[in-house]
Design a protein around this motif. Structure first.
Motif, PDB file in Angstrom:
ATOM      1  N   ARG A 133     -16.936  25.358  37.683  1.00 32.29           N
ATOM      2  CA  ARG A 133     -18.081  26.367  37.154  1.00 32.29           C
ATOM      3  C   ARG A 133     -17.572  27.744  37.163  1.00 32.29           C
ATOM      4  NH1 ARG A 133     -21.500  25.990  43.016  1.00 32.29           N
ATOM      5  NH2 ARG A 133     -21.965  23.915  42.849  1.00 32.29           N
ATOM      6  N   SER A 134     -18.527  28.409  35.889  1.00 37.08           N
ATOM      7  CA  SER A 134     -17.968  30.021  35.506  1.00 37.08           C
ATOM      8  C   SER A 134     -19.073  31.199  36.226  1.00 37.08           C
ATOM      9  CB  SER A 134     -17.653  30.099  34.450  1.00 37.08           C
ATOM     10  OG  SER A 134     -16.819  29.517  33.622  1.00 37.08           O
ATOM     11  N   SER A 135     -18.644  31.521  36.290  1.00 37.75           N
ATOM     12  CA  SER A 135     -19.133  33.142  36.907  1.00 37.75           C
ATOM     13  C   SER A 135     -18.356  34.825  36.232  1.00 37.75           C
ATOM     14  CB  SER A 135     -18.793  33.308  38.139  1.00 37.75           C
ATOM     15  OG  SER A 135     -19.241  35.135  38.553  1.00 37.75           O
ATOM     16  N   VAL A 136     -19.701  35.686  36.061  1.00 39.79           N
ATOM     17  CA  VAL A 136     -19.025  36.461  34.800  1.00 39.79           C
ATOM     18  C   VAL A 136     -19.133  37.757  36.050  1.00 39.79           C
ATOM     19  CG1 VAL A 136     -18.973  35.674  33.026  1.00 39.79           C
ATOM     20  CG2 VAL A 136     -20.866  36.997  33.861  1.00 39.79           C
ATOM     21  N   ASP A 137     -18.138  39.188  36.615  1.00 40.33           N
ATOM     22  CA  ASP A 137     -18.692  40.059  36.752  1.00 40.33           C
ATOM     23  C   ASP A 137     -18.911  40.897  35.663  1.00 40.33           C
ATOM     24  OD1 ASP A 137     -17.523  38.736  39.138  1.00 40.33           O
ATOM     25  OD2 ASP A 137     -15.984  40.126  39.565  1.00 40.33           O
ATOM     26  N   LEU A 138     -19.674  41.912  36.109  1.00 35.44           N
ATOM     27  CA  LEU A 138     -20.514  42.949  35.095  1.00 35.44           C
ATOM     28  C   LEU A 138     -19.645  44.430  35.669  1.00 35.44           C
ATOM     29  CD1 LEU A 138     -23.008  41.555  33.372  1.00 35.44           C
ATOM     30  CD2 LEU A 138     -21.227  41.740  32.264  1.00 35.44           C
ATOM     31  N   ILE A 139     -19.586  45.577  35.196  1.00 31.79           N
ATOM     32  CA  ILE A 139     -19.536  46.907  35.809  1.00 31.79           C
ATOM     33  C   ILE A 139     -20.639  47.994  35.014  1.00 31.79           C
ATOM     34  CG2 ILE A 139     -18.140  49.246  35.756  1.00 31.79           C
ATOM     35  CD1 ILE A 139     -15.800  47.024  36.993  1.00 31.79           C
ATOM     36  N   TYR A 140     -21.197  48.604  36.149  1.00 27.94           N
ATOM     37  CA  TYR A 140     -22.283  49.462  35.036  1.00 27.94           C
ATOM     38  C   TYR A 140     -22.373  50.615  35.664  1.00 27.94           C
ATOM     39  CZ  TYR A 140     -24.996  48.644  39.663  1.00 27.94           C
ATOM     40  OH  TYR A 140     -25.380  49.181  40.905  1.00 27.94           O
ATOM     41  N   GLY A 141     -22.617  51.797  35.143  1.00 28.53           N
ATOM     42  CA  GLY A 141     -22.361  53.325  35.252  1.00 28.53           C
ATOM     43  C   GLY A 141     -21.317  53.695  34.397  1.00 28.53           C
ATOM     44  N   ASN A 157     -13.252  36.787  23.672  1.00 32.75           N
ATOM     45  CA  ASN A 157     -12.406  35.977  24.950  1.00 32.75           C
ATOM     46  C   ASN A 157     -13.234  34.859  25.988  1.00 32.75           C
ATOM     47  OD1 ASN A 157      -9.803  38.506  24.865  1.00 32.75           O
ATOM     48  ND2 ASN A 157      -9.776  36.681  23.954  1.00 32.75           N
ATOM     49  N   VAL A 158     -14.055  36.038  26.835  1.00 36.26           N
ATOM     50  CA  VAL A 158     -15.328  35.813  27.889  1.00 36.26           C
ATOM     51  C   VAL A 158     -15.689  34.214  27.642  1.00 36.26           C
ATOM     52  CG1 VAL A 158     -16.834  36.388  29.228  1.00 36.26           C
ATOM     53  CG2 VAL A 158     -15.375  38.492  28.629  1.00 36.26           C
ATOM     54  N   GLU A 159     -16.233  34.741  26.003  1.00 36.79           N
ATOM     55  CA  GLU A 159     -17.062  33.198  25.543  1.00 36.79           C
ATOM     56  C   GLU A 159     -16.169  32.025  26.304  1.00 36.79           C
ATOM     57  OE1 GLU A 159     -20.852  31.323  22.807  1.00 36.79           O
ATOM     58  OE2 GLU A 159     -19.176  33.075  22.902  1.00 36.79           O
ATOM     59  N   ALA A 160     -14.705  32.364  25.165  1.00 39.22           N
ATOM     60  CA  ALA A 160     -13.853  31.111  24.852  1.00 39.22           C
ATOM     61  C   ALA A 160     -13.491  30.337  25.962  1.00 39.22           C
ATOM     62  CB  ALA A 160     -12.362  31.726  24.256  1.00 39.22           C
ATOM     63  N   GLY A 161     -13.666  31.366  27.501  1.00 43.96           N
ATOM     64  CA  GLY A 161     -13.038  31.069  28.966  1.00 43.96           C
ATOM     65  C   GLY A 161     -13.997  30.090  29.483  1.00 43.96           C
ATOM     66  N   ALA A 180     -10.284  35.817  36.996  1.00 41.59           N
ATOM     67  CA  ALA A 180      -9.601  35.398  36.039  1.00 41.59           C
ATOM     68  C   ALA A 180      -9.740  36.949  34.798  1.00 41.59           C
ATOM     69  CB  ALA A 180      -9.814  34.465  34.951  1.00 41.59           C
ATOM     70  N   ASN A 181      -9.104  37.279  34.088  1.00 44.17           N
ATOM     71  CA  ASN A 181      -8.332  38.513  33.198  1.00 44.17           C
ATOM     72  C   ASN A 181      -8.691  37.674  31.673  1.00 44.17           C
ATOM     73  OD1 ASN A 181      -8.240  40.434  31.227  1.00 44.17           O
ATOM     74  ND2 ASN A 181      -7.450  41.685  31.736  1.00 44.17           N
ATOM     75  N   PRO A 182      -9.842  37.796  30.908  1.00 45.19           N
ATOM     76  CA  PRO A 182     -10.351  36.430  29.838  1.00 45.19           C
ATOM     77  C   PRO A 182      -8.854  36.884  28.987  1.00 45.19           C
ATOM     78  CG  PRO A 182     -12.052  38.010  30.315  1.00 45.19           C
ATOM     79  CD  PRO A 182     -10.585  39.272  31.292  1.00 45.19           C
ATOM     80  N   ASP A 183      -8.636  37.851  29.245  1.00 48.89           N
ATOM     81  CA  ASP A 183      -6.958  37.880  27.885  1.00 48.89           C
ATOM     82  C   ASP A 183      -5.732  36.956  28.858  1.00 48.89           C
ATOM     83  OD1 ASP A 183      -7.869  40.352  26.256  1.00 48.89           O
ATOM     84  OD2 ASP A 183      -7.033  41.246  26.932  1.00 48.89           O
ATOM     85  N   VAL A 191     -14.066  29.371  38.227  1.00 45.79           N
ATOM     86  CA  VAL A 191     -13.199  30.606  37.978  1.00 45.79           C
ATOM     87  C   VAL A 191     -14.718  32.170  37.342  1.00 45.79           C
ATOM     88  CG1 VAL A 191     -13.551  30.185  35.219  1.00 45.79           C
ATOM     89  CG2 VAL A 191     -11.784  30.848  36.070  1.00 45.79           C
ATOM     90  N   SER A 192     -13.916  33.011  37.725  1.00 44.13           N
ATOM     91  CA  SER A 192     -14.493  34.251  37.613  1.00 44.13           C
ATOM     92  C   SER A 192     -13.566  35.324  37.126  1.00 44.13           C
ATOM     93  CB  SER A 192     -14.726  35.178  39.213  1.00 44.13           C
ATOM     94  OG  SER A 192     -15.767  35.987  39.226  1.00 44.13           O
ATOM     95  N   PHE A 193     -14.532  35.464  35.676  1.00 51.10           N
ATOM     96  CA  PHE A 193     -13.721  36.278  35.171  1.00 51.10           C
ATOM     97  C   PHE A 193     -14.241  37.511  34.520  1.00 51.10           C
ATOM     98  CE2 PHE A 193     -14.377  31.876  32.593  1.00 51.10           C
ATOM     99  CZ  PHE A 193     -13.172  31.641  32.298  1.00 51.10           C
ATOM    100  N   GLY A 194     -13.388  38.572  33.941  1.00 54.37           N
ATOM    101  CA  GLY A 194     -13.667  39.776  34.384  1.00 54.37           C
ATOM    102  C   GLY A 194     -14.417  40.335  32.853  1.00 54.37           C
TER     103      GLY A 194
END
Length: 380
Positions: free
Chosen positions: A150-158, A136-140, A92-95, A113-116
């Motif tokens: 259950r919730s997951s979040v995806d992070l991108i580094y770099g 937006n992410v926290e609301a989701g 899910a895109n939080p938007d 749900v896995s939030f980007g």
């Protein structure tokens, strides 16, 4: 819909569509492909059990109405069956989601749900062309909690311009959300993307390997301290909350990929060798094939014994469970002994646990090197 600057997913605008494929009837076309694929499976002697996991992803599935996702999930249930207690996830895109949308998914049978999230730092989100906010992410996440998902979040580094402190802020923010699963991926820049063109033109700096390695170590330290254990090179979870769907990929189980550009994998069955296939990428051509009652594959290939061995090594060395040495030696042309791997143990790249080769953190950072050395040991 807009494409983020770093995104290389198989995405199209409305004017690219046709051949029966549009946002309005996408779910109907997907369901028809399921029926075609199920018929193909039965025609080839493939009698798959009920689905143990279902995953909606590869972009922003939540740009569709929740009812469309529920219809597609219902078709999986009708065509293949779904195991009791199955893991049912959507990215899910939080938007694109709110509390009502998430509640509708829970009512339809979704369990996860896995939030980007990507980052919690505004200037990094802008660099990545992301329009959502940490709020937006926290609301989701809170909406998912309320309906028992259950919730997951995806992070991108770099990302260009992201400091080590920026990255620490993002990881701490993810931890503070209380989610039980976090994915953290190094930014990969494809030359055909907007960001790739900006880097080629010199208007953005290219990602730095040493910077990304430092950020991986920061993520591993902070997530481990918060009780999330690594179970795959880029994934951490509280015990029992690992993504069963993704573990299925890394363990090389069978899966049917549905939709433009989706990949499928079938292990050995009577009558043919292990097989991988990939759907036509362009929605218009994909939709035309379905309208003509054809399996909408762009291509397929048998997986040779050498390729199967390579995949066994690559996948096993990405997961905390490790590479099963006994299984490896069953299929490897050259058996691997403890003596063969001792140099990698001495270099701090791997450990041996219960006859399984497990990468250390250094081995995870140098995963390609470890894999190549195993290829050499087994003779592929």
């Amino acid at each position: 819909m807009r494409r983020c600057g770093y995104c290389d997913f198989n995405t199209y605008t409305a004017r690219d569509l046709g051949g029966g494929a549009s946002r309005g009837n996408y779910a109907t076309m997907v369901i028809e492909e399921m029926r075609i694929i199920r018929r193909w499976q039965l025609d080839h002697g493939i009698h798959e059990p009920a689905a143990s996991t279902v995953f909606f992803g590869g972009g922003t599935p939540t740009i569709l109405p929740a009812n469309d996702l529920n219809r597609m999930l219902g078709a999986v249930r009708d065509i293949w069956g779904i195991e009791e207690g199955a893991e049912i996830t959507t990215e899910a895109n939080p938007d694109t989601v709110d509390a009502d949308y998430i509640a509708a998914l829970a009512d339809g049978g979704f369990t996860r749900v896995s939030f980007g999230m990507q980052s919690a730092v505004p200037h990094v989100l802008r660099t990545l062309d992301r329009t959502h906010t940490p709020a937006n992410v926290e609301a989701g996440v809170r909406a998912a909690e309320r309906v028992g998902m259950r919730s997951s979040v995806d992070l991108i580094y770099g990302a260009p311009g992201e400091s080590l402190d920026d990255w620490r802020t993002s990881v701490h923010t993810a931890i503070d959300l209380g989610v039980n699963h976090v994915s953290a991926y190094a930014l990969t820049v494809e030359p055909t993307t907007k960001m790739g063109r900006q880097i080629a033109a010199g208007t953005l700096p290219k990602p730095d390997d040493d910077d990304e390695a430092s950020k991986y170590e920061i993520a591993d330290d902070l997530l481990t301290a918060a009780g999330l254990e690594w179970y795959e090179v880029s994934n951490w979870a509280k015990p029992g909350y690992e993504s069963r769907h993704n573990l299925g990929y890394w363990k090389n189980v069978d899966w049917a990929g549905i939709g433009p550009g989706a990949h499928s994998h079938y292990n050995t069955r009577s009558g043919f060798s292990a097989l991988r296939s990939w759907d036509i990428a362009h929605p218009r051509l994909w939709g035309t094939a379905i309208s003509e009652d054809r399996v909408p594959w762009a291509g397929s290939e048998e997986i040779t014994p050498d390729e199967n061995l390579e995949e066994l090594i690559m996948l096993g060395l990405r997961i905390r469970e490790g590479l099963d040495l006994t299984m490896l030696n069953r299929v490897a042309p050259t058996p691997v002994t403890y003596g063969d791997v001792q140099p990698m143990i001495d270099e701090g790249l791997i450990t041996i646990e219960h006859d399984r080769i497990v990468p250390t953190r250094r081995g995870r950072l140098l995963n390609d090197t470890v894999i190549e050395r195993f290829f050499t040991l087994v003779g592929v």
